[in-house]
Design a protein around this motif. Structure first.
Motif, mmCIF file in Angstrom:
data_model
loop_
_atom_site.group_PDB
_atom_site.id
_atom_site.type_symbol
_atom_site.label_atom_id
_atom_site.label_comp_id
_atom_site.label_asym_id
_atom_site.label_seq_id
_atom_site.Cartn_x
_atom_site.Cartn_y
_atom_site.Cartn_z
ATOM 1 N N VAL A 358 8.007 9.247 31.455
ATOM 2 C CA VAL A 358 7.353 9.313 32.690
ATOM 3 C C VAL A 358 7.444 10.935 32.677
ATOM 4 C CG1 VAL A 358 7.852 8.916 34.985
ATOM 5 C CG2 VAL A 358 8.120 7.154 33.328
ATOM 6 N N GLU A 359 8.538 11.528 32.639
ATOM 7 C CA GLU A 359 8.477 13.237 33.022
ATOM 8 C C GLU A 359 7.613 13.727 32.187
ATOM 9 O OE1 GLU A 359 13.327 13.401 34.170
ATOM 10 O OE2 GLU A 359 12.441 13.935 32.153
ATOM 11 N N GLY A 360 7.294 13.315 30.788
ATOM 12 C CA GLY A 360 6.477 14.030 29.951
ATOM 13 C C GLY A 360 4.890 13.914 30.406
ATOM 14 N N ILE A 361 4.562 12.672 30.858
ATOM 15 C CA ILE A 361 3.265 12.395 31.341
ATOM 16 C C ILE A 361 2.983 13.183 32.539
ATOM 17 C CG2 ILE A 361 1.802 10.382 32.555
ATOM 18 C CD1 ILE A 361 3.206 8.329 30.727
ATOM 19 N N ALA A 362 4.079 13.115 33.538
ATOM 20 C CA ALA A 362 3.818 14.143 34.716
ATOM 21 C C ALA A 362 3.828 15.622 34.560
ATOM 22 C CB ALA A 362 5.096 13.693 35.721
#
Length: 411
Positions: A358-362
């Protein structure tokens, strides 16, 4: 191989120092070092900023997917095997980068760099830390994650000088040698479980300010039903949108304002110097004051910093860079500490992999939208305004988390 340093009761700190060097080199190259090449690549390949920054979406999204698999693999093969594989991928990709002639080749290389990124990421770090530390985990985590900022601070000016002296393609080839040297260092210093050497983890069982007890019998489904998990996911996403966006565009942001390449690279160094201070101090502070309060304080500092960059006056941009770096570093570390302490147990690898996804997508979205909004409006004002709003949302969600925190119970 015989350890370079004898494995004794305090060897966990040697492991922590080794992981610090790992993140300094690998993330210094992956998170900031490649950004220094942007101006040269844009001029050479004649592509738009949005097209170039789409590589970050590719890398961070794919890296998140890799993180979930890597957490599973590291439990079975051991973290060291995963790390060595990632360093091979990093060196290979950097070597190939020097030969690219089309943006599609860049996207393909960032699929490989995504594996390297995840193999040397916090998922593996958390697994190693829980083996070597029973106490002082947050302090050790802060020191290790500060390595990312140390590399991000030191490497950009060096890379800018290499590009000026040798050209960007030859500079990429020279950087490809760094993962090889790093692999040799890790082979000599990074050890497996302390039990293998007749030792025990540092300290005893102790709760930190961010830790909550984990009930026996918790399943992965129980965790995913917890509102607490989703709040941490949302906080991580909003923080990483802004963090990824500012870090990816700082060099171009300052270049647009007429700063020469050396000063533009200095902006990256200042961000990561501030982040180094935030990361190295936040774990220590969270073990002495309420962790969620310390987390919110660093987020507020990050908010002031990105707001100063959005205002973009001559008096605000340099303080904005420093404050943003300090707040981002502390917020980053305490996000990972929240994961390690609240969700530790047999599903730590999978849960941390999910959150890294999720952090990477964001972060990738923040980078891409920064380029897209710049291309649409001709300036970074709208892009940085969106990043400011994102940090403000994270701060509100952290406040909500502080009101709703309670021990997780199995269902």
């Amino acid at each position: 191989m015989r350890p370079l340093i004898p494995v004794g009761p305090r060897y966990g700190w040697v492991v922590a120092g080794t992981l610090t060097v790992l993140l300094a080199v690998s993330h210094g190259l992956l998170s900031t070092g490649i950004s220094v090449f942007d101006a040269a690549i844009l001029a050479d390949l004649h592509i738009s900023r949005a097209a170039l920054k789409l590589r970050d979406v590719v890398q961070l999204f794919t890296g998140g997917l890799w993180a979930m698999a890597i957490g599973f693999a590291a439990d079975r093969l051991g973290p060291r095997v995963v790390i060595y594989a990632g360093l091979v991928a990093l060196g290979t990709a950097l070597l190939g980068y020097g030969y690219v002639t089309d943006v599609r080749q860049i996207y393909a290389l960032h699929l490989l760099l995504a594996f390297a990124y995840s193999s040397c990421h916090v998922v593996v770090v958390l697994l190693v830390l829980t083996r070597w530390f029973a106490q002082r985990r947050s302090t050790a985590l802060g020191i290790i994650l500060a390595g990312e900022s140390l590399g991000g601070s030191i490497l950009p000016p060096i890379i800018a000088r290499l590009i000026g002296d040798a050209g960007w393609r030859e500079a990429m080839h020279l950087l490809a040698l760094m993962p090889l040297a790093l692999a040799v260092t890790l082979l000599l210093l990074l050890r497996g479980r302390p039990e293998n050497y007749g030792q025990i983890p540092i300290g005893g069982v102790a709760r930190t300010a961010l830790e909550a007890p984990v009930a026996a019998g918790m399943t992965m489904r129980d965790y995913l039903r917890s509102g607490e998990v989703w709040l941490v996911l949302a906080i991580g996403a909003t923080l990483f949108y802004a963090g990824g966006g500012v870090a990816a565009h700082s060099y171009l942001y300052f270049s647009d304002r007429g700063f020469d390449p050396a000063w533009a690279a200095t902006s990256l160094s200042l961000i990561f110097a501030g982040a180094f201070l935030g990361k190295s101090s936040s774990g220590y502070l969270s073990e002495r004051w309420p962790g969620l309060t310390v987390w919110a304080a660093f987020q507020a500092t990050m908010l002031v910093g990105v707001a100063c960059l959005t205002i973009a006056t001559p008096l605000s941009i340099w303080p904005g860079v420093a404050l943003f770096g300090l707040g981002w570093g502390g917020s980053y570390t305490l996000t990972q500490a929240a994961i390690m302490e609240r969700f530790k147990g047999p599903y730590l690898g999978r849960l941390s992999g999910l959150i890294v996804l999720v952090e990477g997508i964001a972060a990738g979205l923040g980078s891409y939208m920064g380029g897209l909004l710049h291309d649409m409006t001709g300036s970074y004002t709208t892009a940085y305004l969106a990043m400011t709003a994102s940090v403000a949302v994270a701060l509100m969600l952290t406040r909500l988390l502080s009101r709703s925190v309670r021990p997780l119970r199995s269902r």
